[in-house]
Design a protein around this motif. Structure first.
Motif, short mmCIF file in Angstrom:
data_model
loop_
_atom_site.label_atom_id
_atom_site.label_comp_id
_atom_site.label_asym_id
_atom_site.label_seq_id
_atom_site.Cartn_x
_atom_site.Cartn_y
_atom_site.Cartn_z
N PHE A 157 0.85 -1.19 0.00
CA PHE A 157 0.00 0.00 0.00
C PHE A 157 0.89 1.24 0.00
O PHE A 157 1.30 1.75 1.05
CB PHE A 157 -0.95 -0.05 1.19
CG PHE A 157 -1.82 -1.28 1.16
CD1 PHE A 157 -3.01 -1.27 0.45
CD2 PHE A 157 -1.41 -2.46 1.78
CE1 PHE A 157 -3.80 -2.42 0.38
CE2 PHE A 157 -2.18 -3.60 1.72
CZ PHE A 157 -3.39 -3.59 1.02
N SER A 158 1.14 1.75 -1.20
CA SER A 158 2.14 2.82 -1.36
C SER A 158 1.75 4.10 -0.64
O SER A 158 2.62 4.87 -0.23
CB SER A 158 2.36 3.11 -2.85
OG SER A 158 1.15 3.51 -3.47
N TYR A 159 0.44 4.34 -0.45
CA TYR A 159 0.02 5.58 0.20
C TYR A 159 0.53 5.66 1.63
O TYR A 159 0.75 6.76 2.15
CB TYR A 159 -1.50 5.74 0.16
CG TYR A 159 -2.29 4.57 0.69
CD1 TYR A 159 -2.47 4.35 2.06
CD2 TYR A 159 -2.90 3.69 -0.19
CE1 TYR A 159 -3.20 3.28 2.53
CE2 TYR A 159 -3.64 2.61 0.27
CZ TYR A 159 -3.79 2.41 1.63
OH TYR A 159 -4.52 1.33 2.10
N LEU A 160 0.73 4.52 2.30
CA LEU A 160 1.28 4.54 3.65
C LEU A 160 2.69 5.12 3.64
O LEU A 160 3.04 5.97 4.48
CB LEU A 160 1.29 3.14 4.25
CG LEU A 160 2.04 2.98 5.58
CD1 LEU A 160 1.44 3.88 6.66
CD2 LEU A 160 2.03 1.52 6.03
N TYR A 161 3.49 4.70 2.69
CA TYR A 161 4.88 5.14 2.65
C TYR A 161 4.99 6.59 2.17
O TYR A 161 5.90 7.32 2.58
CB TYR A 161 5.70 4.18 1.78
CG TYR A 161 5.63 2.79 2.38
CD1 TYR A 161 6.46 2.43 3.43
CD2 TYR A 161 4.66 1.88 1.96
CE1 TYR A 161 6.36 1.18 4.02
CE2 TYR A 161 4.55 0.64 2.55
CZ TYR A 161 5.40 0.29 3.59
OH TYR A 161 5.29 -0.93 4.19
N ARG A 162 4.04 7.03 1.36
CA ARG A 162 3.98 8.46 1.03
C ARG A 162 3.70 9.26 2.30
O ARG A 162 4.36 10.28 2.56
CB ARG A 162 2.90 8.74 -0.01
CG ARG A 162 2.69 10.24 -0.23
CD ARG A 162 1.78 10.57 -1.37
NE ARG A 162 1.60 12.01 -1.49
CZ ARG A 162 1.14 12.63 -2.56
NH1 ARG A 162 0.78 11.93 -3.62
NH2 ARG A 162 1.01 13.94 -2.58
N PRO A 258 14.03 15.04 -7.26
CA PRO A 258 13.29 15.75 -6.20
C PRO A 258 11.80 15.46 -6.22
O PRO A 258 10.96 16.36 -6.11
CB PRO A 258 13.58 17.21 -6.51
CG PRO A 258 13.75 17.24 -7.99
CD PRO A 258 14.40 15.92 -8.36
N ALA A 259 11.43 14.19 -6.32
CA ALA A 259 10.02 13.82 -6.45
C ALA A 259 9.21 14.20 -5.22
O ALA A 259 8.02 14.54 -5.33
CB ALA A 259 9.90 12.32 -6.71
N LEU A 260 9.83 14.18 -4.04
CA LEU A 260 9.08 14.53 -2.83
C LEU A 260 8.61 15.98 -2.87
O LEU A 260 7.54 16.31 -2.36
CB LEU A 260 9.92 14.28 -1.58
CG LEU A 260 9.87 12.86 -0.99
CD1 LEU A 260 10.50 11.85 -1.96
CD2 LEU A 260 10.56 12.79 0.35
N GLN A 261 9.41 16.84 -3.51
CA GLN A 261 9.04 18.25 -3.61
C GLN A 261 7.93 18.46 -4.64
O GLN A 261 7.24 19.48 -4.62
CB GLN A 261 10.25 19.08 -4.02
CG GLN A 261 11.42 19.01 -3.05
CD GLN A 261 12.62 19.74 -3.59
OE1 GLN A 261 12.51 20.74 -4.30
NE2 GLN A 261 13.81 19.22 -3.27
N HIS A 262 7.76 17.51 -5.55
CA HIS A 262 6.81 17.68 -6.65
C HIS A 262 5.49 16.96 -6.40
O HIS A 262 4.64 16.92 -7.28
CB HIS A 262 7.44 17.15 -7.95
CG HIS A 262 8.68 17.89 -8.35
ND1 HIS A 262 9.65 17.32 -9.15
CD2 HIS A 262 9.10 19.13 -8.06
CE1 HIS A 262 10.63 18.19 -9.33
NE2 HIS A 262 10.32 19.30 -8.67
N ARG A 263 5.31 16.39 -5.21
CA ARG A 263 4.07 15.70 -4.92
C ARG A 263 2.89 16.68 -4.92
O ARG A 263 3.01 17.81 -4.51
CB ARG A 263 4.16 15.01 -3.55
CG ARG A 263 5.01 13.76 -3.58
CD ARG A 263 5.14 13.16 -2.21
NE ARG A 263 5.80 11.87 -2.25
CZ ARG A 263 6.21 11.20 -1.20
NH1 ARG A 263 6.02 11.72 0.02
NH2 ARG A 263 6.80 10.03 -1.32
N ARG A 264 1.77 16.18 -5.37
CA ARG A 264 0.55 16.98 -5.41
C ARG A 264 -0.60 16.20 -4.77
O ARG A 264 -0.58 14.97 -4.74
CB ARG A 264 0.17 17.32 -6.86
CG ARG A 264 1.19 18.13 -7.61
CD ARG A 264 0.72 18.44 -9.01
NE ARG A 264 -0.55 19.15 -9.01
CZ ARG A 264 -1.30 19.32 -10.11
NH1 ARG A 264 -0.92 18.83 -11.27
NH2 ARG A 264 -2.45 19.98 -10.01
#
Length: 272
Positions: A157-162, A258-264
């Motif tokens: 469940f990828s949303y947990l790790y996000r 820098p994917a963490l900075q680009h999360r929406r």
């Protein structure tokens, strides 16, 4: 930063499992680890629920937990005790613990996603028949960095790790008792994906081999860096493994991608 991972073949006797865990704490500390990571269900692995019931007690009475806390205090080693089965009201919890070098519990995490499945191999698992799912995600400060806690089936469940990385996690713990069919198919791929998408180190201690209750687990305890590179793969042998984590690597990878900075926030989905 040196981490130790324990790969073990937990059985139906908590006292025997506790002895393995205490020995691992002592040897990990002697070999210079900053923290030890152990698998899911380190204290008891028994699918005979009638037999297991006699060994599952409330946290305050759990002798495995007490033994590990004592060993941590004697050695000064931090321990991520992957999980224990503990009594939780009229049901059980699959609960992980972070224990500091003084033996104090710094964090608890109850497994959020329960494994209910019928496998092509004929195996059938109904974790929800006895266990209550947790309702809180957890990040805790440790000597190795901010650690996001999870357990086994949570891996899917990828949303947990996000959520964990959004909350500042730098490392992710994924203690597990993966079955052999699902492990062979998905274990390496999912762990590397979680490391890459969260920009975190992943430390996944595992159960391995043939267990006293008749099940067989996959092993392959892994350490993965934020780029997705496998730093340690313990194969199928039980024992201790060690891995060096370079703190600068985290910042390097997060700057490079820098994917963490680009999360929406995901917008509403249009179904055409």
């Amino acid at each position: 930063m040196r981490a130790a991972l324990l790969q073990m073949t937990s059985g139906v006797d908590p006292a025997s499992n506790a002895a393995v865990l205490v020995d691992a704490v002592v040897h990990a500390a002697a070999d210079g680890a900053a923290m030890l990571f152990t698998p899911e269900m380190s204290g008891l692995l028994d699918r005979d629920r009638a037999r297991a019931a006699a060994s599952i007690v409330v946290e305050e009475e759990d002798r495995v937990l007490a033994a590990v806390r004592d060993a941590a205090a004697r050695t000064g080693l931090w321990v991520h005790l992957g999980s224990l089965a503990v009594r939780n009201g009229d049901r059980y919890a699959n609960r992980g613990f972070v224990i500091d070098g003084g033996g104090a519990i710094r964090a608890r995490y109850d497994k959020l996603h329960l494994f209910d499945v019928d496998l092509p191999s004929g195996e059938s698992w109904r974790e929800s028949a006895a266990y209550r799912a947790g309702d809180t995600a957890v990040v805790v400060a440790t000597p190795m960095g901010r650690l996001g806690m999870s357990i086994c089936y949570d891996l899917r469940f990828s949303y947990l790790y996000r959520a964990l990385s959004d909350a500042g996690a730098e490392l992710l713990a994924v203690p597990a008792a993966f079955t052999r069919p699902t492990g062979a198919a998905h274990w390496h791929t999912l762990l590397r994906a979680r490391a890459i998408e969260a920009g975190c180190f992943v430390l996944a201690a595992g159960q391995t081999g043939e267990h006293a209750d008749g099940r067989a687990t996959f092993g392959h305890a892994l350490a993965v860096d934020p780029w997705g590179a496998v730093l340690l793969d313990m194969g199928e042998e039980a024992g201790l493994g060690f891995v060096e984590l370079a703190p600068d690597r985290l910042a390097e990878v997060r700057a490079q991608i820098p994917a963490l900075q680009h999360r929406r926030t995901i917008p509403p989905v249009t179904v055409a």
